[in-house]
Design an enzyme around this catalytic site. Structure first.
Site, PDB file in Angstrom:
ATOM      1  N   TRP A 234     -13.570  16.935 -28.146  1.00 24.56           N
ATOM      2  CA  TRP A 234     -14.990  17.000 -28.055  1.00 24.56           C
ATOM      3  C   TRP A 234     -15.582  16.708 -26.837  1.00 24.56           C
ATOM      4  O   TRP A 234     -16.550  17.049 -26.340  1.00 24.56           O
ATOM      5  CB  TRP A 234     -15.781  16.213 -28.972  1.00 24.56           C
ATOM      6  CG  TRP A 234     -15.466  16.430 -30.502  1.00 24.56           C
ATOM      7  CD1 TRP A 234     -14.592  17.572 -30.857  1.00 24.56           C
ATOM      8  CD2 TRP A 234     -15.738  15.677 -31.824  1.00 24.56           C
ATOM      9  NE1 TRP A 234     -14.636  17.256 -32.414  1.00 24.56           N
ATOM     10  CE2 TRP A 234     -15.133  16.277 -32.579  1.00 24.56           C
ATOM     11  CE3 TRP A 234     -16.320  14.403 -31.966  1.00 24.56           C
ATOM     12  CZ2 TRP A 234     -15.417  15.795 -34.015  1.00 24.56           C
ATOM     13  CZ3 TRP A 234     -16.631  13.865 -33.102  1.00 24.56           C
ATOM     14  CH2 TRP A 234     -16.037  14.585 -34.190  1.00 24.56           C
TER      15      TRP A 234
ATOM     16  N   GLU B 211      -9.070  18.783 -17.006  1.00 25.54           N
ATOM     17  CA  GLU B 211     -10.140  18.400 -16.409  1.00 25.54           C
ATOM     18  C   GLU B 211     -10.165  16.985 -15.474  1.00 25.54           C
ATOM     19  O   GLU B 211     -10.767  16.736 -14.584  1.00 25.54           O
ATOM     20  CB  GLU B 211     -11.520  18.287 -17.536  1.00 25.54           C
ATOM     21  CG  GLU B 211     -11.766  19.716 -17.861  1.00 25.54           C
ATOM     22  CD  GLU B 211     -12.236  19.844 -19.297  1.00 25.54           C
ATOM     23  OE1 GLU B 211     -12.598  19.079 -19.985  1.00 25.54           O
ATOM     24  OE2 GLU B 211     -12.235  21.098 -19.699  1.00 25.54           O
TER      25      GLU B 211
ATOM     26  N   SER C 218      -9.319  28.177 -25.308  1.00 27.34           N
ATOM     27  CA  SER C 218     -10.163  29.123 -26.044  1.00 27.34           C
ATOM     28  C   SER C 218      -9.843  29.581 -27.245  1.00 27.34           C
ATOM     29  O   SER C 218      -9.555  30.731 -27.643  1.00 27.34           O
ATOM     30  CB  SER C 218     -10.461  30.394 -24.930  1.00 27.34           C
ATOM     31  OG  SER C 218     -10.944  29.914 -23.798  1.00 27.34           O
TER      32      SER C 218
ATOM     33  N   GLY D 250     -10.856  22.859 -27.742  1.00 27.95           N
ATOM     34  CA  GLY D 250     -12.221  22.435 -27.136  1.00 27.95           C
ATOM     35  C   GLY D 250     -13.529  22.676 -27.790  1.00 27.95           C
ATOM     36  O   GLY D 250     -13.892  22.385 -28.850  1.00 27.95           O
TER      37      GLY D 250
HETATM   38  C1  PEP Z   1      -9.513  21.668 -24.308  1.00 26.81           C
HETATM   39  O1  PEP Z   1     -10.438  21.148 -23.746  1.00 26.81           O
HETATM   40  O2  PEP Z   1      -8.382  21.114 -24.373  1.00 26.81           O
HETATM   41  C2  PEP Z   1      -9.568  22.840 -24.569  1.00 26.81           C
HETATM   42  C3  PEP Z   1      -8.698  23.707 -24.785  1.00 26.81           C
HETATM   43  O3  PEP Z   1     -10.989  23.581 -24.415  1.00 26.81           O
HETATM   44  P1  PEP Z   1     -11.311  25.059 -24.971  1.00 26.81           P
HETATM   45  O4  PEP Z   1     -10.869  25.309 -26.367  1.00 26.81           O
HETATM   46  O5  PEP Z   1     -12.881  25.099 -24.975  1.00 26.81           O
HETATM   47  O6  PEP Z   1     -10.957  26.238 -24.146  1.00 26.81           O
END
Ligand code: PEP
Length: 250
Positions: free
Chosen positions: A10, A97, A213, A234
């Site tokens: 999250w 990140e 994604s 995410g």
């Molecule tokens: C993540 O933060 O690990 C991620 C995969 O984000 P998203 O699914 O938004 O790309």
């Protein structure tokens, strides 16, 4: 046979009530999970409330980071024991990140991985290349270097209690998902690395999630690849319908 594992990251989103409501909605659907393990990883301030909201359900709670020391003068940090104390069972470590925005090194990730395993928390260890590295055909080397650096000193017993997440940086939060073939190629490389580092039996047991994604619409194709054992999600984990859709696909 590896059990699929879907975890929702999250990040720094939601507030206490929306986090609790989301966790409760995921837990309420847990009768439909079948053979899929599920975790939600809220911001640290909401870990205890979310753990209460999912208590009695199979939904695990995970943290998004921790510090490698057990106690002491480390202002602003949280230890593995503290996370366990509020109901966590897993912890995301080395997320891109944290590596790229906050400058976390393989060495720091490694110290955290070892501390998590020693305390009995399941680390979800993230590795993945940037777009520039992919375009320079460095993906295999980058992922291998992050793997060896982050898992240094992890023995075979600890390795089977560890989850790896392959998360290409260019696919995180961008809507640009890796194709099933692109993702499978890296997962298969990681499986070979695990075989070399440990042995075939250990490598066969370790779950490798894909992240970047993932949405209900692309989850089935990704998760049907032989070496993709789940997803670290995410954005799509912030809505019950999309997160549950990915669990359904698994
Ligand atoms: C993540 O933060 O690990 C991620 C995969 O984000 P998203 O699914 O938004 O790309």
């Amino acid at each position: 046979m590896r059990r699929p594992f879907i975890a929702g990251n999250w990040k720094m989103n939601l507030r206490r009530q929306s986090a609790v409501d989301l966790a409760a909605a995921v837990a309420a659907a847990s009768g439909e999970f079948g053979e899929v393990d599920v975790a939600v990883c809220p911001p640290s301030t909401y870990l205890a409330s979310v753990a209460d909201a999912v208590s009695g359900s199979p939904v695990a709670v995970g943290a998004q980071n921790m510090y490698h020391e057990t106690d002491g003068a480390f202002t602003g940090e949280l230890s593995a024991a503290m996370l366990l104390d509020v109901g966590c069972r897993c912890v995301v470590l080395g997320h891109s990140e944290r590596r790229h925005v906050l400058g976390e090194s393989n060495q720091e990730v490694n110290a955290k991985v070892l501390a998590a395993l020693t305390a009995g928390l399941t680390p979800i260890v993230c590795v993945g290349e940037t777009l520039a590295q992919r375009e320079a055909e460095q993906t295999t080397d980058v992922v291998a270097e992050q793997f060896y650096g982050s898992l240094a000193g992890v023995n075979a017993d600890q390795a089977v209690a560890t989850v790896i997440a392959y998360e290409p940086v260019w696919a995180i939060g961008t809507g640009k998902v890796a194709s099933p073939d692109q993702a499978e190629a890296v997962h298969s490389d990681l499986r070979k690395i695990l075989q070399n580092q440990y042995n075939a039996e250990v490598a066969d047991q370790i779950r490798i999630q894909y992240g970047g994604s993932v949405k209900p619409a692309n989850a089935r194709d990704l998760l049907s690849q032989p070496n993709i054992d789940g997803a670290l999600v995410g954005g799509a984990s912030l809505e019950p319908d999309s997160f549950l859709g990915i669990i359904q696909a698994a």
